[in-house]
Write an enzyme that holds these catalytic residues in place. Structure first.
Site, PDB file in Angstrom:
ATOM      1  CG  ASN A   1      40.034  35.638  35.651  1.00 32.65           C
ATOM      2  OD1 ASN A   1      39.265  35.832  34.711  1.00 32.65           O
ATOM      3  ND2 ASN A   1      41.200  36.258  35.749  1.00 32.65           N
TER       4      ASN A   1
ATOM      5  CE  LYS B   1      43.976  34.466  34.164  1.00 34.04           C
ATOM      6  NZ  LYS B   1      45.445  34.400  34.279  1.00 34.04           N
TER       7      LYS B   1
ATOM      8  CG  HIS C   1      43.788  39.918  36.354  1.00 35.30           C
ATOM      9  ND1 HIS C   1      44.894  39.609  35.586  1.00 35.30           N
ATOM     10  CD2 HIS C   1      43.461  38.770  37.010  1.00 35.30           C
ATOM     11  CE1 HIS C   1      45.223  38.342  35.781  1.00 35.30           C
ATOM     12  NE2 HIS C   1      44.368  37.807  36.632  1.00 35.30           N
TER      13      HIS C   1
ATOM     14  CD  GLU D   1      46.146  37.579  32.670  1.00 35.95           C
ATOM     15  OE1 GLU D   1      46.723  36.511  32.959  1.00 35.95           O
ATOM     16  OE2 GLU D   1      44.937  37.662  32.396  1.00 35.95           O
TER      17      GLU D   1
ATOM     18  CD  GLU E   1      46.317  39.544  39.892  1.00 36.25           C
ATOM     19  OE1 GLU E   1      45.912  38.521  39.328  1.00 36.25           O
ATOM     20  OE2 GLU E   1      46.419  40.641  39.323  1.00 36.25           O
TER      21      GLU E   1
ATOM     22  N   GLY F   1      49.652  31.855  36.096  1.00 35.69           N
ATOM     23  CA  GLY F   1      49.755  31.052  34.891  1.00 35.69           C
ATOM     24  C   GLY F   1      51.117  30.426  34.661  1.00 35.69           C
TER      25      GLY F   1
ATOM     26  CB  SER G   1      49.877  28.869  39.933  1.00 36.81           C
ATOM     27  OG  SER G   1      50.354  29.479  38.743  1.00 36.81           O
TER      28      SER G   1
END
Length: 246
Positions: A10, A12, A91, A93, A162, A168, A207
């Site tokens: 991914n 992003k 996701h 985010e 996740e 991150g 991560s």
């Protein structure tokens, strides 16, 4: 339960034509055995990848609508035309920054599967929810929303766990922690549909890097990974690919 492993990169809102060339050249030198690889770049880079490659392409989002006056959105059919065969949906985010609800995510999965895309459904808990010991409750709710919408959607999807607190941040769930949640997900799916539970691929995302990937891949219910920052570094991503095949 081991399946054909799956690694999903991914990118992003990162990447360039130069990165496309670098990743493509690096992966071209690897013979994948028991491993499928998917690269999910920004929409604008999908067409930059050559037709002949040893990995698949995916997108990072899709509209629940097939067409219309939805400025800034992209449909499943358009993603297919851009050579994508997978799409990341839900996701953290998108859930957080774009206020995507479980119901909207279920609608996106429906649109994706009807068009022929394979959805990568992301589920996971925040740090606060983890501290309140609500991890399993949150994940069950996210899965149940999709099942209630259309039971067969889960069978056509890949699920990526996740933990939001590990995305991150450089922090990662320990292999044992990750395995425990993956086992819970598979057990919960078995309550909904035992056939789905035995066949579905479960990925870990949070991560993932060249140092921790081998221990994660060794867990019985982890069938691959959703890789963020490390997928932007050709050499490290190649290392993760190699670890997934060991």
């Amino acid at each position: 339960m081991k399946h054909q492993q799956l690694l999903v990169a991914n990118w992003k809102m990162n990447g360039s034509a130069e990165l496309v060339d670098s990743i493509s050249a690096t992966l071209a030198g690897i013979t994948f055995t028991g491993l499928d690889v998917v690269i999910c770049p920004p929409f604008t880079l999908l067409h930059r990848f050559a037709e002949q490659r040893n990995f698949a392409l995916g997108a990072q989002n899709v509209s629940q609508h097939s067409a219309g006056a939805y400025t800034g959105e992209i449909s499943a059919a358009q993603l297919l035309e851009a050579n994508a065969t997978y799409v990341i949906i839900g996701h953290s985010e998108r859930r957080t920054l774009n206020a995507e609800t479980d119901e909207l995510i279920a609608a996106k999965l429906k649109a994706a599967t009807e068009a022929g895309l394979t959805p990568i459904l992301c589920v996971g808990e925040t740090l606060e929810q983890r501290q309140q010991e609500k991890t399993e409750q949150v994940i069950a709710r996210q899965l149940d929303a999709v099942y209630a919408s259309q039971p067969e959607l889960l069978a056509k999807s890949v699920i990526a766990y996740e933990p939001i607190w590990a995305i991150g941040t450089g922090e990662s769930a320990s292999p044992e922690q990750a395995q425990a949640i993956h086992a819970f997900i598979r057990d919960h799916l078995a309550q909904l549909d035992s056939a789905v539970a035995s066949k579905i691929k479960l990925l870990y995302g949070g991560s993932v890097n060249g140092e921790n990937c081998s221990a994660l891949f060794a867990q019985p219910d982890i069938n691959g990974a959703l890789v963020g920052g490390a997928s932007l570094k050709a050499a490290e991503f190649a290392q993760i690919c190699s670890s997934a095949q060991e």
